[in-house]
Design a protein around this motif. Structure first.
Motif, short mmCIF file in Angstrom:
data_model
loop_
_atom_site.label_atom_id
_atom_site.label_comp_id
_atom_site.label_asym_id
_atom_site.label_seq_id
_atom_site.Cartn_x
_atom_site.Cartn_y
_atom_site.Cartn_z
N UNK A 110 0.20 -9.08 -6.56
CA UNK A 110 -0.66 -8.76 -7.52
C UNK A 110 -1.68 -8.24 -7.27
N UNK A 111 -1.51 -7.96 -6.48
CA UNK A 111 -2.11 -5.72 -5.73
C UNK A 111 -1.48 -4.98 -5.97
N UNK A 112 0.21 -5.41 -5.66
CA UNK A 112 0.62 -3.99 -6.44
C UNK A 112 0.90 -3.33 -8.01
N UNK A 119 -2.77 3.19 -10.82
CA UNK A 119 -2.33 4.49 -10.78
C UNK A 119 -1.37 4.88 -10.47
N UNK A 120 -0.39 4.56 -11.19
CA UNK A 120 0.49 4.71 -11.78
C UNK A 120 1.65 4.29 -10.39
N UNK A 127 8.18 1.16 1.12
CA UNK A 127 7.45 -0.23 1.81
C UNK A 127 6.87 -1.12 1.49
N UNK A 128 6.67 -1.38 0.70
CA UNK A 128 5.53 -2.40 -0.07
C UNK A 128 6.40 -3.89 -0.77
N UNK A 129 7.59 -3.31 -1.39
CA UNK A 129 8.61 -3.94 -1.35
C UNK A 129 9.42 -5.32 -0.04
N UNK A 130 9.65 -4.31 1.29
CA UNK A 130 9.73 -4.71 1.89
C UNK A 130 8.97 -6.25 2.88
N UNK A 131 7.47 -5.83 2.74
CA UNK A 131 6.83 -6.62 3.40
C UNK A 131 6.37 -7.95 1.82
#
Length: 266
Positions: A110-112, A119-120, A127-131
């Protein structure tokens, strides 16, 4: 050999509780909504519960956390300390971690989505997708404590915590794990809450429960903990059908028994 619960901790909106120590450390009042957890476990609460210090680095470098993995890590640390385990004793051991959750890491996703919308694309790091994977909170624990047991996650609706308990018991029975830490958690984001509302469902209160399972005698046999999971207050849906609430209700029941305090209404 029989499997027992040797340590347990429960984080809910008002307190962190440890079963063996029968301690209940109140969380400081904040701006969170009713039934919501803070961003992190306050240091003074972790210290009062005797929680193990968390390592900041794994073998590959710093361990990144988001809200759900951070709260899970803090509650697991309290449960391990409740079982009398140390960081040195856990390193290199066949300790495994398994979680069960209705919504899993949806709060971080949700935060992503919010960052992307406001903010685009540059606001979201690769690396956000990895965690953001469902198994990351458990993988982060293996990196923190340098354990070599299994680490997995069940995100399959209301049966998730039951499947996590079954998996943990099986891993210990077949010798794949010396001990298992079972985590039931619900950490919700705004999109998840709206999704539940559209389905006509009441979003569960945020909670994290961690159990340490070991061979031999403990606080309560695993079979006894399972029995506590199936008992519910009159007129309420059986906790076995409520995701992490299955572990939450059993913890409350046993905490009241061990501490001698009246059970808090769920």
């Amino acid at each position: 050999m029989d499997i027992s619960v040797t340590g347990a901790a429960c984080l809910e909106a008002e307190a962190l509780s440890c079963l063996a120590r029968a301690c209940r450390c109140a969380l400081p009042a904040g701006d969170t909504a009713p039934g919501s957890l803070p961003e992190a476990l306050p240091p003074e609460v972790a210290e009062a519960a005797g929680a193990l210090p968390l390592a900041s680095r794994g073998q590959g470098g710093p361990i990144r956390h988001f809200r759900a993995s951070r709260l899970v890590a803090g509650t697991v640390a309290a449960a391990l300390a409740d079982a009398g385990l140390t960081c040195e004793g856990l390193a290199g051991s066949g300790t495994g971690f398994v979680s069960g959750s209705t919504y899993g890491t949806a709060e971080f996703l949700d935060s992503l989505r919010l960052a992307l919308d406001t903010r685009g694309p540059r606001a979201v790091r690769p690396t956000d997708f990895a965690i953001a994977t469902q198994g990351y909170p458990m993988s982060a624990l293996t990196m923190t404590y340098q354990t070599i047991g299994p680490a997995t996650a069940f995100v399959c609706g209301q049966s998730a915590t039951g499947q996590a308990l079954d998996f943990a018991e099986l891993m210990m029975q077949v010798g794949q794990a010396a001990r298992m830490v079972v985590v039931g958690y619900e950490i919700l984001g705004p999109q998840t809450r709206r999704h539940a509302a559209r389905l006509g469902q009441e979003a569960p209160a945020e909670t994290v429960v961690a159990l340490v399972l070991e061979h031999g005698p403990g606080l309560v046999p695993l079979a006894g903990f399972r029995a506590a999971c199936t008992v519910s207050p009159a007129g309420k849906t059986p906790p076995a059908r409520l995701g992490a609430a299955r572990l939450h209700h059993a913890f409350r029941t046993l905490f009241a028994r061990v501490s001698g305090k009246p059970e808090v209404a769920a």
